[in-house]
Design an enzyme around this catalytic site. Structure first.
Site, PDB file in Angstrom:
ATOM      1  CE  LYS A 221      -3.880  -2.414   1.983  1.00 26.40           C
ATOM      2  NZ  LYS A 221      -4.697  -2.812   3.115  1.00 26.40           N
TER       3      LYS A 221
ATOM      4  CG  ASP B 133      -9.888  -0.302   3.877  1.00 29.97           C
ATOM      5  OD1 ASP B 133      -9.430  -0.571   2.757  1.00 29.97           O
ATOM      6  OD2 ASP B 133      -9.304  -0.557   4.940  1.00 29.97           O
TER       7      ASP B 133
ATOM      8  CD  GLN C  46      -3.610  -4.569   6.120  1.00 26.25           C
ATOM      9  OE1 GLN C  46      -3.483  -3.570   5.425  1.00 26.25           O
ATOM     10  NE2 GLN C  46      -4.196  -5.662   5.675  1.00 26.25           N
TER      11      GLN C  46
END
Ligand code: NAP
Length: 281
Positions: free
Chosen positions: A51, A118, A95
């Site tokens: 990422k 997200d 995460q």
């Protein structure tokens, strides 16, 4: 025919790079993604590294917060609260999965909806359900981009999604419904699964079981999207029995090199979109 996420992803990132440059000229700063990781799970660490590298590739700024397993939850909450009010930060992600003992819901709830790149927040999922999407969950968003590249009209198609997680299966089903497919969602309690899947024009497997979808479960000419990432004897394997299903499918995604590469690319796209929305306020 194969749908190579790697190729679609590279094209999308090239476009993003230009858009990021244009944003920087207009706004006088780079879009910024903050990533928080807790613990030492090797797969999560790889995802986070990718990422951060993705941000660099398209010219975005990234912030990386790494906490050892056992760090008090309050410390992570403080970082999230600071990031939430920092005007130079456009996207925040924690995460997952978190190590045992952390209150995932509480931590995710500290990410403002506008910075939830997200697309996991109840508001963002709700907006998608209402066909008024703002931030779309990255993996299903990537699948829609891959479907676009087939040139096949989705409207009216019979779509079956196996899996109903909040992060993949459910948003996937909502996106296909919003694209005017007739959608069936299957899960571990579904009866006559093969009967349902064998009627699918578009079949999405998001289960987490290696080679679960076999050729007898697939209609001739179906588009088969394999979201699964399973490690078997050190090798990455999807949820679809690729070798046999490939012979029946009109389009199919490989694992690796299929859906996986699209997920981070859509995260970058979501971060740019969040930055633009803030700049246009
Ligand atoms: P998850 O939360 O574990 O959900 C799995 C779903 O599969 C559940 O809805 C479950 O049903 C269903 N399922 C399990 N066994 C089944 C069976 N025998 N028959 C029918 N349905 C069954 O997993 P997830 O987070 O959605 O992820 C799914 C897969 O995608 C995993 O392999 C994951 O690693 C992969 N993934 C890939 C990406 C990517 O970037 N490519 C991103 C995210 C996830 P119940 O609800 O009834 O339990």
């Amino acid at each position: 025919m194969l749908i190579y996420g790697k190729v679609v992803s590279a094209d999308t990132r090239a476009k993003l790079r230009t858009q990021v440059e244009e944003f920087e000229k207009r706004a006088g700063r780079k879009p910024c993604l903050a990533v928080i990781i807790v613990g030492e799970d090797p797969a999560s660490q790889t995802y986070v590294r990718n990422k951060i590298a993705g941000c660099a590739e398209v010219g975005m700024r990234s912030l990386h917060y790494e906490y050892a397993d056992g760090t008090p939850q309050s410390e992570i909450e403080k970082t999230l609260n600071d990031l939430a009010t920092d005007d130079t930060v456009d996207g925040i992600l924690v995460q997952l999965p978190l190590p045992k003992g952390y209150d995932e819901r509480k931590l995710l709830s500290l990410i403002p909806d506008e910075k939830d790149v997200d697309g996991f927040s109840p508001t963002n999922l709700g907006l998608l359900a209402m066909n008024k999407p703002r931030t779309i969950s990255c993996t299903p968003f990537g699948v829609m981009k891959m479907l676009e590249t087939t040139g096949v009209k989705l409207e009216g198609k019979n779509a079956v999604v196996i899996g109903r997680s909040n992060t993949v299966g459910k948003p996937m089903a909502m996106l296909l419904l919003n694209a005017n497919c007739t959608v069936t969602v299957c899960h571990s309690k579904t009866e006559n699964l093969a009967e349902i899947t064998s009627k699918a024009d578009i079949l999405v497997a998001a289960i987490g079981r290696p080679k679960f979808v076999t050729a007898d479960m697939v209609k001739d000419g179906a588009i088969v999207i394999d979201v699964g990432i399973n490690r078997v004897d050190g090798k990455l394997v999807g949820d679809v029995d690729f070798e046999n299903v490939e012979k029946k499918a009109s389009f199919i995604t490989p694992v690796p090199g299929g859906v996986g590469p699209m997920t981070i690319t859509m995260l970058l796209a979501n971060t740019l979109q969040a930055a633009e929305a803030k700049a246009n306020k």
